[in-house]
Every structure is written in structure tokens, then in C-alpha cells.
Scaffold this active site. Structure first.
Site, PDB file in Angstrom:
ATOM      1  N   GLU A  17     -44.855   3.536   7.148  1.00 32.21           N
ATOM      2  CA  GLU A  17     -45.355   3.203   5.809  1.00 32.21           C
ATOM      3  C   GLU A  17     -45.597   4.467   4.982  1.00 32.21           C
ATOM      4  O   GLU A  17     -45.318   4.504   3.780  1.00 32.21           O
ATOM      5  CB  GLU A  17     -46.669   2.412   5.901  1.00 32.21           C
ATOM      6  CG  GLU A  17     -46.543   1.003   6.463  1.00 32.21           C
ATOM      7  CD  GLU A  17     -46.663   0.962   7.982  1.00 32.21           C
ATOM      8  OE1 GLU A  17     -46.430   2.000   8.648  1.00 32.21           O
ATOM      9  OE2 GLU A  17     -46.969  -0.125   8.515  1.00 32.21           O
ATOM     10  N   LEU A  18     -46.140   5.500   5.642  1.00 31.64           N
ATOM     11  CA  LEU A  18     -46.473   6.716   4.900  1.00 31.64           C
ATOM     12  C   LEU A  18     -45.207   7.405   4.396  1.00 31.64           C
ATOM     13  O   LEU A  18     -45.142   7.889   3.262  1.00 31.64           O
ATOM     14  CB  LEU A  18     -47.285   7.681   5.777  1.00 31.64           C
ATOM     15  CG  LEU A  18     -47.738   8.963   5.087  1.00 31.64           C
ATOM     16  CD1 LEU A  18     -48.627   8.655   3.880  1.00 31.64           C
ATOM     17  CD2 LEU A  18     -48.489   9.886   6.053  1.00 31.64           C
ATOM     18  N   ILE A 446     -19.399  24.109  10.283  1.00 34.21           N
ATOM     19  CA  ILE A 446     -20.228  23.901  11.482  1.00 34.21           C
ATOM     20  C   ILE A 446     -20.056  22.500  12.059  1.00 34.21           C
ATOM     21  O   ILE A 446     -20.482  22.223  13.169  1.00 34.21           O
ATOM     22  CB  ILE A 446     -21.710  24.210  11.174  1.00 34.21           C
ATOM     23  CG1 ILE A 446     -21.832  25.608  10.559  1.00 34.21           C
ATOM     24  CG2 ILE A 446     -22.592  24.129  12.393  1.00 34.21           C
ATOM     25  CD1 ILE A 446     -21.260  26.730  11.417  1.00 34.21           C
ATOM     26  N   SER A 448     -20.445  18.894  10.496  1.00 39.62           N
ATOM     27  CA  SER A 448     -20.597  17.691   9.690  1.00 39.62           C
ATOM     28  C   SER A 448     -20.180  17.952   8.240  1.00 39.62           C
ATOM     29  O   SER A 448     -20.320  19.061   7.730  1.00 39.62           O
ATOM     30  CB  SER A 448     -22.049  17.200   9.730  1.00 39.62           C
ATOM     31  OG  SER A 448     -22.919  18.201   9.278  1.00 39.62           O
ATOM     32  N   ARG A 530     -40.727  13.320   7.057  1.00 36.03           N
ATOM     33  CA  ARG A 530     -39.597  13.249   7.984  1.00 36.03           C
ATOM     34  C   ARG A 530     -40.029  12.822   9.376  1.00 36.03           C
ATOM     35  O   ARG A 530     -40.987  13.346   9.930  1.00 36.03           O
ATOM     36  CB  ARG A 530     -38.917  14.615   8.114  1.00 36.03           C
ATOM     37  CG  ARG A 530     -38.215  15.070   6.878  1.00 36.03           C
ATOM     38  CD  ARG A 530     -36.948  14.253   6.635  1.00 36.03           C
ATOM     39  NE  ARG A 530     -36.164  14.912   5.616  1.00 36.03           N
ATOM     40  CZ  ARG A 530     -35.119  15.678   5.876  1.00 36.03           C
ATOM     41  NH1 ARG A 530     -34.697  15.838   7.109  1.00 36.03           N
ATOM     42  NH2 ARG A 530     -34.468  16.270   4.896  1.00 36.03           N
ATOM     43  N   CYS A 531     -39.278  11.874   9.927  1.00 35.96           N
ATOM     44  CA  CYS A 531     -39.558  11.394  11.270  1.00 35.96           C
ATOM     45  C   CYS A 531     -38.307  11.517  12.121  1.00 35.96           C
ATOM     46  O   CYS A 531     -37.199  11.500  11.592  1.00 35.96           O
ATOM     47  CB  CYS A 531     -39.968   9.931  11.236  1.00 35.96           C
ATOM     48  SG  CYS A 531     -41.442   9.660  10.255  1.00 35.96           S
ATOM     49  N   HIS A 656     -23.402  26.902  18.258  1.00 38.61           N
ATOM     50  CA  HIS A 656     -24.054  27.063  16.956  1.00 38.61           C
ATOM     51  C   HIS A 656     -25.558  26.968  17.130  1.00 38.61           C
ATOM     52  O   HIS A 656     -26.060  26.126  17.868  1.00 38.61           O
ATOM     53  CB  HIS A 656     -23.575  25.969  15.991  1.00 38.61           C
ATOM     54  CG  HIS A 656     -24.426  25.863  14.770  1.00 38.61           C
ATOM     55  ND1 HIS A 656     -24.432  26.832  13.800  1.00 38.61           N
ATOM     56  CD2 HIS A 656     -25.349  24.938  14.393  1.00 38.61           C
ATOM     57  CE1 HIS A 656     -25.308  26.487  12.859  1.00 38.61           C
ATOM     58  NE2 HIS A 656     -25.874  25.349  13.200  1.00 38.61           N
ATOM     59  N   HIS A 709     -28.916  24.883   2.868  1.00 33.08           N
ATOM     60  CA  HIS A 709     -30.200  24.219   2.645  1.00 33.08           C
ATOM     61  C   HIS A 709     -30.532  24.118   1.162  1.00 33.08           C
ATOM     62  O   HIS A 709     -31.518  23.523   0.779  1.00 33.08           O
ATOM     63  CB  HIS A 709     -31.308  24.950   3.399  1.00 33.08           C
ATOM     64  CG  HIS A 709     -31.061  24.957   4.877  1.00 33.08           C
ATOM     65  ND1 HIS A 709     -30.444  26.008   5.524  1.00 33.08           N
ATOM     66  CD2 HIS A 709     -31.278  24.018   5.814  1.00 33.08           C
ATOM     67  CE1 HIS A 709     -30.331  25.705   6.799  1.00 33.08           C
ATOM     68  NE2 HIS A 709     -30.825  24.506   7.005  1.00 33.08           N
TER      69      HIS A 709
HETATM   70  N1  GLN Z   1     -22.537  20.179  14.288  1.00 34.15           N
HETATM   71  C1  GLN Z   1     -23.773  19.836  13.692  1.00 34.15           C
HETATM   72  C2  GLN Z   1     -23.571  19.583  12.208  1.00 34.15           C
HETATM   73  O1  GLN Z   1     -22.759  20.205  11.637  1.00 34.15           O
HETATM   74  C3  GLN Z   1     -24.795  20.920  13.859  1.00 34.15           C
HETATM   75  C4  GLN Z   1     -26.130  20.532  13.320  1.00 34.15           C
HETATM   76  C5  GLN Z   1     -27.259  21.448  13.755  1.00 34.15           C
HETATM   77  O2  GLN Z   1     -27.025  22.506  14.277  1.00 34.15           O
HETATM   78  N2  GLN Z   1     -28.471  21.079  13.549  1.00 34.15           N
HETATM   79  O3  GLN Z   1     -24.226  18.800  11.595  1.00 34.15           O
HETATM   80 ZN    ZN Z   2     -27.385  24.302  12.372  1.00 34.48          ZN
END
Ligand code: GLN
Ligand code: ZN
Length: 787
Positions: A17-18, A446, A448, A530-531, A656, A709
Site C-alpha cells: 500500500e505504501l 550489458i 537488457s 521499491r520492493c 558484469h 541511471h
Molecule cells: N544483464 C543485466 C541487464 O542488462 C544486468 C543487470 C545488472 O547488472 N543489475 O539488465
Molecule cells: Zn549492472
């Protein structure tokens, strides 16, 4: 009488809920009043539930709209200048600006360079949990003043419901130790003198409101402390004792070890001990506890999801009660239940046998009450419960759902050579060069690509049965196809399929491995709204079938460029799950490693020439005490190597890690022996790379040159400059060009131009390098060693 006690209750709500309230409030879809009233409802539900269960010491002020460390900074007025509004008092907007940053021009006073608004405070992991707290910022000349009466207000709120709670405050010394300062040479602990009067003020208010007991959380007491810190604890509690309140100092996440004797002598009424992590400290504590000191026995695991072995645990409690008298005993969870899911009763899809082994926050408090009753009324009062619990515990010990002899034998038969690639990196490097034909400064991502609304909807429809497997596959294949087309058009060298089939990088694998269960509602707060929903590893782990091979094969069939197979590493799967407690973590990790090794082998056999095994949680598995690091690093590195070493020289293994603090684990990172490691670097670029260069990191590195980010799209020039800097400290032959992390949280509109800029920057640097090296004779990179 012994006291049934709780240390903290999950604040997010059984149905998150929060989370929902915050995420509707932030973009302005609901009012402050609505948010506050949802918070109030949650608190009322939590208190009344605990009361109904029979908890005597019910915590208050364990609730938070974002984070309890932030609450503490806010309470004592440790509000950095950039959030100080020019006029008026601090408000909820100030609080959330500290937590999340703000674009509001009101907060721009102290940060003229970053345009309008203020960036968020730093966030970091709360001890060895997956909860993240806001790091307090202190400066020399720091002033404190009481800026929030939340603790008092929430006490009164509960009192109005007829519940006298035990308010929780983060203790003053842990609070200071968790903070940081940008002023060089400034000692944070020097602020204690000016901080304590604020605590005293809050305590007086609480006393005036009718509080009797106060819980002061001092988890820092389980760390290795110096004489200065010890003196600070003693000073703090000598100072606060005059309040006339009864203090319980809560320690958790480990044993007090060498701190135990002086902690037991602090002038307080009770000490809470984590007897799940450190049961051995009970005997010593019983012997050394002075006169009237009460002990709060943290016997119920607040960090995991298993039902307690009540018979065994009760024996411990009885021992303590015999020696100290039950009046001096509190029975409690090992730590706040913040780290547990809320209520097992909401799980409708779990296998009934697995279900019988589990306890979430509510069920854990039932256990607290049962143990307390056994002390107060005698075992016979709860004999039935004890008998049933014994049966379940015994059945579990032999359940074929958990114990699989074939998996155990395989794990026991792992041979030393399985931890090694066939040849050293310098030989593999040549083989890979010939096989992959990559340019200098190869570009990749990386894993995704943007998880759009449409992609999420596809997965949800398939999961709920609204979409058939065939149509789901076809739709995802289209996404993959499009993603590959974009990568080719952009000119990337090593491609990925985009990970559209994955909701979460651990749950995706957990759902396909034996020994794992996934819950519907087992959410735990990670930070703010975030959960996470960690899978539960209850039994021996093995791969039941190939997990990623079809997707990888399909993707590779669409391009001549090498397609990177994407896997989550064994340490990360372990760290981000609830793990079984009937065998060492490293044994579970080895089983996961073998499962991934099988997947690696199948990917290789299917023609995948580059395989990435992500280990973003590798560093966070480090034990809290330095003395325990070596053991962890040995098995963690071993697990990664076991997962990755079964391939031919030509097959290139990537890993990674999405952080940038490598200084004190560089040996271990190198020992993992991945052919290529990609890391986050955009924040402290040069410092980090110098660490790699100085260490003479032997294999290839992809320092992230695009900060994923942020929604900002970097320019070619910016990335080129970063690359030039990188090439000052690392030889070009060792460098890969890639973003910081996966692109799943970004939008295509950002990703496309950013990747184009990245590829273009790499081209420029490649060209410049060619022109340079044709002039110079030097060609053997200095940092290459043959390890
Ligand atoms: N391979 C994952 C991605 O690209 C790596 C995510 C991660 O390191 N947290 O989303
Ligand atoms: Zn990462």
C-alpha cells in the site's frame, strides 16, 4: 514474566500500500493528505495486529515514509544546505527532496552549478541486507536542532488506540557512524556532544507523552570498533540515562564478539542480542549480564522465511530463564521484520509442503508469542504446537522435495580442474581474437534493452493465461528481431537479445531451477517505494532444462555478429534469494554454479561464442567483518569459476558488476578470471581505472562510458573524452566500450542516440589509435601479465 517483544514491523504493507501511495503522491496524482492517511492506516493495522497476536512490546516509529535513517537525520535537523528552503520550515517536500532529489527551484540555493533543484542524498546498503538507507551528510560546524516530532506523534497515535508502544530510535552512535562527511580530516564522532541534547529532547517529549521503554537501535555494535567508538557509546548512554526512561539497546546482524563485555555494562535496562546469527553469545551474555540487566533474545530469524524449530529454540530460552529468572527475559525476532515479507496467508500458489516450512512477519510474531507463553506458563501450555512443530521439522529433514541424492553427489564430486579454464588468459585471448574477429575497442551493451509497457504487458498476458505460448513467443521474437536490427544499424560489435522475457534477473532463473519457489506477495522493501520479491531456495538446486538457449539461438540466427548469451551468476542468485538454512550458503552456491555451468555448456554447444555471467551482487555478499572476508571470497570466486570454466578457449566469458568500489577486492575480481569484465565507472572514472591499472588487472575491461541511471543522452564528444582518459591508464587492447549497466529502465528515445554516440566515439578513438601506433614502435601493453 517474560515479555513477548518485536523489534520492528514491515512498513510497506501486505499489499504494498505504501509503495502505491508514494508513487501516486510523487507525480502529484494524489494529495499529501491522502499519503499521510494511508501511512496512518498502515500503522494502525500493524499495531492492532501485533496486539491481537499477543506482543507485549510493540514498536512505534519503526514506520517510515521513506527510510528510518533519513527520518533520524531529519529529526535532528541534519539537513544539508542544498535542501534548506530559503524561507519557512522544513516540510515533506524537504524530506522527499533529500531522499530523491528535486527539480524544484526552491532547493537550488546551494547548488548553483547543477541548475535548478538539488540532487538526492547518497544511498547505500543497510549492513548486509538488501535494504538501502539514505547516508546522512555531516559537515564541520554541523548544528543539530529538533526538526521533527514524528516519534512522539506516532507514540500518541498508538496511545489513542489504547496501545502503549516502545518507540524505536536509531541510536546516536550508529547514526553518526552510518553518516559521512565531505570535509577532509573531519571526525564525525566529534559531533556526538552536540547531537546528544537533541536525543535528550526527544526522549523528554516521549516521556511526557507516557512512554516507558525506548528501543535504541545500535547495530554498529556488531562491527569491529576502535577505542574511540567504544568511548562514544559509553558517553552517549551515560548522558541519556538521566532521562529516567528504560532503554533497550538493539544489536543485530551478528554477534557482539569482543564488544560483548562492555556493552553489557552500559547503563541501560536491556540489551537485544541476535541469537540467530550468533547463538554462541548467549552463554557468555548470561554469565556476564550484571544485576538487573534484561536480555532480549533474538531467537526468531528476521532475515529469512523459515519456521523456527521451536523445540530447539525453546531450550535456549529456558536456559536463559533459568539463570536469569524469566522476569529478565524478552523474546523477540533477531532483528526488525522489515526484512521479511508480511504475511504468509496471502500465498495461495505455494506447494503445501513448502508452505508448511515458511513463516513471514506475522507468523514470526506468532512464534515469539508461543515461546514466551512456554516460559511463562510452562511447556504443557503449548505442547500441541510444539509437537506439530517437531513433526514438521522432522519431515523437512528427510523431505525428498529438499534432498536430492543425485544433486548432492554431483556437488561432492566436483573436481579441482573444473574450476579452471583449459588455458591461461593470454592463450585464450589469441584464440578468441581469431574466432571473433573483433575490432580494437569493441562495443557492446550489458544485456537488457528498454522494458516498455508493451513488453511488460506481453509477459503479464502470457503469465495470466490470456496469451498462448506461441503468440507470446512470436511477439517476443519480433521484439528481439527489432532490437538486433537497431544494434546492427548502430554498428555495435557484440550484440544481445534484450532480455525481454525476464521480469527479474534472479526470479527468471529461480522459476526454472529445482529447489526454488516463487511467491505471489513475498515483497520486501529495498529502498523508498521499491520492493523486491526474492525467490525462496528451499531444496537442492539443479537445472531441469535449458533456460535461455532457445532465445539465444534464435537471436544468433538473425545476425552474423556474435550474440552474447546472458546469465545471472551463482553468487547473485544466492544473494538475492531467501536461502535454505540447513546447509552452508556456499554449498547452495555450488549447486547453483553447477546448474549455470550446464547452461553455459548448452549455450556454447548451440553456437553462442560470447557468454556473460552477471555478478552484480558479488561485492554485497562480503561479510560485515573484515576477518570473515577471506572465506567468503574463496567460495564466491570458486562458484563463479565453476559456473564459467567449462568452455573452450575460443568461447569468451564476460561478467558484469554494477558498482565501482573494487579497491579492496581486486584480487578476487581478477581471480574470477572472466575474459572481460564490465563495470560501472561513470562516477569516479579515473580513480577506479587507476586501481585496475595499478593492480595490473590482467584481462579485458569495459568501464561504463554511458551513465544509464540518468535520462540524459551523452554526446559523442563526451564519451570520446572519457575514452581518451581511459586510454591514458589502460592499453587499448584491454578496453571494451559499453554502458554502465543494462538499459531496461531507459526509453528507446534515449537509448538509440546514446548508443550511436558511443559507437561513434569508439570509432574515433580506434582511428586515432591506428594513426598513433603506426608512428610508434611500442606495442606490447604494459599491463598484460601471464597469470
Ligand atoms: N544483464 C543485466 C541487464 O542488462 C544486468 C543487470 C545488472 O547488472 N543489475 O539488465
Ligand atoms: Zn549492472
Amino acid at each position: 514474566m517474560a515479555i513477548a517483544s518485536n523489534v520492528g514491523f514491515p512498513r510497506i504493507g501486505a499489499h504494498r500500500e505504501l509503495k502505491k501511495a508514494l508513487e501516486s503522491y510523487w507525480p502529484g496524482k494524489s494529495s499529501e493528505m491522502e499519503l499521510l492517511s494511508i501511512g496512518k492506516n498502515l500503522r494502525r493495522e500493524n499495531w492492532t495486529l501485533q496486539k491481537a497476536l499477543g506482543i507485549d512490546h510493540i514498536p512505534s516509529n519503526d514506520f517510515s515514509l521513506y527510510d528510518h535513517v533519513l527520518d533520524t537525520a531529519y529529526m535532528v535537523g541534519a539537513i544539508p544546505a542544498r535542501y534548506q528552503p530559503e524561507a519557512g520550515d522544513v516540510t515533506l517536500a524537504t524530506y522527499f527532496a533529500m531522499a530523491r532529489g528535486s527539480r524544484d527551484a526552491r532547493f537550488s540555493g546551494a547548488a548553483p552549478t547543477s541548475g535548478s533543484g538539488a540532487h538526492a542524498m547518497e544511498m547505500t546498503k543497510w549492513f548486509d541486507t538488501n535494504y538501502h538507507y539514505i547516508v546522512p551528510e555531516f559537515e564541520s560546524g554541523q548544528r543539530f536542532r529538533l526538526s521533527s516530532r514524528k516519534a512522539v506523534e506516532e507514540f500518541l497515535e498508538a496511545k489513542a488506540l489504547g496501545i502503549i508502544t516502545r518507540p524505536v530510535l536509531l541510536g546516536p552512535v550508529s547514526f553518526l557512524l552510518l553518516g559521512k562527511t565531505k570535509t577532509p580530516g573531519f571526525k564525525v564522532m566529534s559531533l556526538l556532544d552536540s547531537l546528544l541534547p537533541i536525543y535528550a529532547e526527544v526522549l523528554q517529549l516521549l516521556k511526557g507523552a507516557g512512554a516507558e521503554w525506548i528501543q535504541l537501535d545500535e547495530p554498529a555494535l556488531i562491527l569491529e570498533l576502535g577505542a574511540e567508538e567504544e568511548a562514544a557509546f559509553i558517553q552517549a548512554y551515560e548522558y541519556l540515562r538521566s532521562s529516567g526512561l528504560r532503554f533497550l539497546i538493539a544489536t543485530y546482524f551478528g554477534g557482539l564478539r569482543e564488544n560483548l563485555d562492555w556493552v553489557l555494562d552500559l547503563p541501560v535496562s536491556a540489551i537485544h542480542l541476535d541469537l540467530v546469527r550468533a547463538p554462541e553469545q548467549l552463554q557468555e551474555a548470561i554469565q556476564m549480564a550484571p544485576g538487573t540487566l534484561q536480555l532480549s533474545l533474538g531467537l526468531i530469524n528476521g532475515r529469512n522465511v523459515w519456521r523456527t524449530d521451536l523445540n530447539r529454540t525453546l531450550a535456549l530460552a529456558e536456559q536463559a530463564a533459568q539463570r536469569l529468572g524469566r522476569d529478565r527475559i524478552l523474546i523477540a525476532p533477531s532483528c526488525s521484520l522489515l526484512h521479511s515479507p508480511v504475511d504468509l496467508e496471502l500465498e495461495r500458489n505455494l506447494d503445501s509442503e513448502v508452505l508448511s516450512w515458511l513463516a513471514f512477519a506475522k507468523q514470526k510474531l506468532e512464534e515469539v508469542v508461543v515461546l514466551t507463553r512456554a516460559l511463562n506458563e510452562g511447556r504443557t501450555a503449548i505442547q500441541k504446537i510444539l509437537d506439530r512443530n517437531r513433526e514438521t521439522t522432522e519431515r523437512k529433514q528427510h523431505s525428498p522435495r529438499i534432498h536430492n541424492p543425485a544433486i548432492q553427489q554431483r556437488s561432492a564430486r566436483v573436481k579441482p580442474e573444473m574450476f579452471h579454464r583449459k588455458n591461461a588468459y593470454n592463450i585464450r585471448e589469441q584464440a578468441q581474437k581469431a574466432a571473433l574477429q573483433l575490432p580494437l575497442l569493441p562495443t557492446t551493451t550489458i544485456g537488457s534493452f528498454p522494458q516498455t509497457k508493451e513488453v511488460r504487458a506481453l509477459r503479464a498476458e502470457y503469465k495470466s493465461g490470456k496469451r498462448t505460448l506461441e503468440s507470446y513467443r512470436a511477439a517476443l521474437q519480433k521484439e528481439i528481431q527489432e532490437t538486433i536490427r537497431i544494434q546492427e544499424a548502430t554498428g555495435l560489435d557484440v550484440l544481445v537479445h534484450g532480455e525481454f522475457e525476464r521480469n527479474d534477473m534472479v526470479e527468471f532463473f529461480g522459476e526454472q531451477l529445482s529447489g526454488f519457489a516463487t511467491t505471489e506477495n513475498g515483497w520486501v522493501q529495498s529502498y523508498g517505494s521499491r520492493c523486491v520479491k526474492p525467490p525462496i531456495i528451499y531444496g537442492d538446486v539443479a537445472r531441469l532444462h535449458p533456460m535461455t538457449v532457445d532465445w539465444a539461438k534464435f537471436a544468433q540466427s538473425l545476425t552474423l555478429k556474435p550474440m552474447k548469451g546472458m546469465l545471472t551468476g551463482p553468487v547473485t542468485v544466492l544473494e538475492w534469494s531467501f536461502v535454505r538454512d540447513d546447509q552452508p550458503r556456499e554449498s547452495t552456491c555450488r549447486q547453483i554454479a553447477l546448474a549455470i555451468r550446464d547452461e553455459v555448456a548448452d549455450l556454447e554447444a548451440a553456437g553462442i561464442r560470447v557468454i556473460q555471467i552477471d555478478e552484480p551482487a558479488f561485492r554485497e555478499g562480503l561479510p560485515l567483518r573484515r576477518a570473515d572476508w577471506k572465506n567468503y571470497l574463496e567460495w564466491a570466486v570458486g562458484s563463479f569459476r565453476l559456473a564459467s570454466s567449462g568452455v573452450r578457449d575460443e568461447t569468451q566469458i564476460h561478467t558484469h558488476m554494477c558498482y565501482s568500489e573494487f579497491n579492496n577486492i581486486m584480487d578476487a575480481v581478477a581471480a574470477m578470471d572472466a575474459d572481460v569484465i564490465s563495470i560501472e565507472a561513470s562516477r569516479s572514472e579515473m580513480e577506479l581505472l587507476r586501481a585496475f591499472a595499478q593492480f595490473r588487472y590482467p584481462n579485458a575491461i569495459g568501464p561504463g562510458v554511458y551513465d544509464i541511471h540518468s535520462p540524459r543522452v551523452p554526446t559523442t564528444e563526451e564519451i570520446e573524452n572519457l575514452l581518451k582518459n581511459i586510454l591514458q591508464v589502460l592499453p587499448a587492447s584491454q578496453v571494451w566500450v559499453n554502458p554502465d549497466c543494462g538499459l531496461k529502465t531507459r526509453r528507446w528515445e534515449e537509448v538509440r542516440p546514446a548508443l550511436s554516440a558511443m559507437v561513434e566515439a569508439a570509432r574515433h578513438c580506434r582511428q586515432a589509435h591506428k594513426e598513433n601506433s603506426s608512428e610508434s614502435v611500442q606495442s606490447v601493453p604494459a599491463a598484460k601479465t601471464t597469470r
